[in-house]
Motif scaffolding. Sequence first.
Motif: not given
Length: 135
Positions: A71-81, A93-109
């Motif tokens: 939503x504009x410059x806000x991103x809500x992210x959750x892991x789904x199994x 239980x065990x820790x697991x990592x997941x990566x994603x690429x994020x492209x910066x298209x807007x100015x501001x924060x």
Amino acid sequence: MKKIIFLSFLVVSLFSCNISDDAPNFFYEAQPVVSVVIPDSFQLGETYEITLTYIKPSGCHVFNNLLYESDLNQRDIAVVTAVFPDQGCNEVPEEEEVNFNFKVNNTGSYIFRFWQGPDENGVDTYLVIEVPVED
């Protein structure tokens, strides 16, 4: 004649159905994000890898996807199994990592809100990280 054809079709349809369900039994479940590796700042037009760490409750949990809403410059992210409860998995239980690429298209924060699960009142909590975009 039409009635006979219709009844014949109906009878054939009923007897041709296979009622046995051989499909795997599974459901989806969101997992809380434990930690995030994200740059301190972004450059406009660049792409960055963001790494999330989450706890996989058991061997029956398999990473499926990221729930990603913007939503504009806000991103809500959750892991789904995907959870396969009939597999007889280990309950460690065990820790697991997941990566994603994020492209910066807007100015501001950019404000990233990583889902960390509900609190004691059932209200969703988030790890909030603000990343400025530098010129």
